[in-house]
Motif scaffolding. Structure first.
Motif, short mmCIF file in Angstrom:
data_model
loop_
_atom_site.label_atom_id
_atom_site.label_comp_id
_atom_site.label_asym_id
_atom_site.label_seq_id
_atom_site.Cartn_x
_atom_site.Cartn_y
_atom_site.Cartn_z
N LEU A 94 0.84 -1.19 0.00
CA LEU A 94 0.00 0.00 0.00
C LEU A 94 0.88 1.25 0.00
O LEU A 94 2.04 1.21 0.40
N THR A 95 0.30 2.36 -0.43
CA THR A 95 1.04 3.62 -0.42
C THR A 95 1.13 4.17 1.01
O THR A 95 0.44 3.69 1.92
N LYS A 97 -0.01 7.00 1.90
CA LYS A 97 -1.35 7.54 2.16
C LYS A 97 -2.29 6.44 2.62
O LYS A 97 -3.01 6.60 3.63
N GLU A 98 -2.30 5.31 1.90
CA GLU A 98 -3.22 4.22 2.25
C GLU A 98 -2.91 3.64 3.62
O GLU A 98 -3.82 3.27 4.38
N ASN A 99 -1.63 3.56 3.98
CA ASN A 99 -1.26 3.08 5.31
C ASN A 99 -1.85 3.97 6.40
O ASN A 99 -2.37 3.48 7.41
N VAL A 101 -4.41 6.15 6.06
CA VAL A 101 -5.87 6.12 6.00
C VAL A 101 -6.41 4.91 6.78
O VAL A 101 -7.39 5.01 7.53
N LEU A 102 -5.77 3.76 6.61
CA LEU A 102 -6.20 2.56 7.33
C LEU A 102 -6.05 2.73 8.84
O LEU A 102 -6.83 2.17 9.61
N GLY A 107 -11.14 6.49 8.81
CA GLY A 107 -10.68 6.34 7.45
C GLY A 107 -10.29 7.64 6.78
O GLY A 107 -10.10 7.69 5.56
N LEU A 129 2.36 9.14 -2.19
CA LEU A 129 1.69 8.21 -3.10
C LEU A 129 2.60 7.05 -3.52
O LEU A 129 2.27 6.30 -4.45
N ARG A 131 4.62 3.39 -2.82
CA ARG A 131 4.43 2.15 -2.06
C ARG A 131 5.33 2.15 -0.83
O ARG A 131 6.51 2.50 -0.91
N ARG A 147 1.71 5.86 11.76
CA ARG A 147 0.48 5.07 11.86
C ARG A 147 -0.02 5.01 13.30
O ARG A 147 -1.22 5.05 13.56
#
Length: 240
Positions: A94-95, A97-99, A101-102, A107, A129, A131, A147
């Protein structure tokens, strides 16, 4: 001063191995407590037991007046406990950002808090953006910590965050932890880097053979080389 976290007589078995032998300590609210000890003393097991990843086989763990030793890890996290393992817990596919967001409660990370995090870890904004698997080791550690703090937590459990990192990144981590403490976070931190431990810690616990063998002020231990050598086998300076 109110204790946020208390362990009383905690034992942990992993298979046939008896790792923690009646661990007792209390973590005051709003302080940073260093958990030190030789390799294999039980420090990581202590953090994982608090987080519910390895269940306590005896004893009690109390967080803000609530017993947590029998509840599941996701529920402990929902109580406001953030955990940064030594293994750098990021989703490599995951990017950045996605890390994050999770890791956010709804969210959607708070924009102002993200900018605050980027102030300490600008690489995360630069590679927003990209990985996570393509990041350097230091950048993955930044992401792992980000995180854990993307939402305010009442307790942070952090396992050897500076291990193998360049001095500039260690400096950024120290600044971040100092600001978290200033904002009222309570931190239990396993660390082998003496400079980081001395800069960050208010109190110190020393483990040996799965039990707490010393508790006191971090500054007092930092200034007592014979005590360091007795408890740790060498002076803290040698851990840098």
């Amino acid at each position: 001063m109110t204790d946020l976290l208390t362990l009383s007589g905690v034992h942990t078995h992993i298979g046939r191995y008896h790792i923690l032998h009646g661990v007792d300590f209390a973590i005051p609210e709003g302080q940073t407590t260093m958990l030190l000890g030789r390799n294999g003393a039980g420090k990581t097991t202590t953090l994982r037991t608090i987080m519910g990843l390895w269940p306590a086989s005896a004893g009690s763990i109390t967080l803000a007046g609530q017993r947590i030793e029998k509840i599941a890890t996701p529920e402990i996290a929902r109580l406001g406990v953030g955990y940064v393992p030594e293994s750098m817990a990021v989703f490599s596919d995951l990017t950045v950002k996605e890390n994050l967001v999770l890791a956010a409660r709804d969210g959607a990370p708070d924009t102002a808090r993200l900018e605050w995090i980027f102030g300490f870890f600008p690489a995360l904004k630069k590679f927003w953006l990209s990985r996570a698997g393509a990041l350097s080791g230091g950048q993955k550690q930044m992401l792992s910590i980000a995180r854990a703090i993307v939402e305010p937590r009442q307790l942070l459990l952090i396992d050897e965050p500076t291990k193998g990192l360049a001095p500039a990144i260690i400096g950024a981590l120290i600044d971040c932890f100092a600001e978290l403490k200033r904002r009222g976070a309570t931190i239990l931190l396993v660390e082998q880097n003496f400079h980081a431990a001395r800069e960050i810690g208010d109190a110190v616990l020393v483990m040996d053979n799965g039990a707490i063998v010393h508790r006191g002020g971090m500054a007092d231990l930092a200034n007592d080389i014979p005590l360091q050598e007795r408890l740790l086998g060498l002076s803290l300076e040698a851990h840098q």
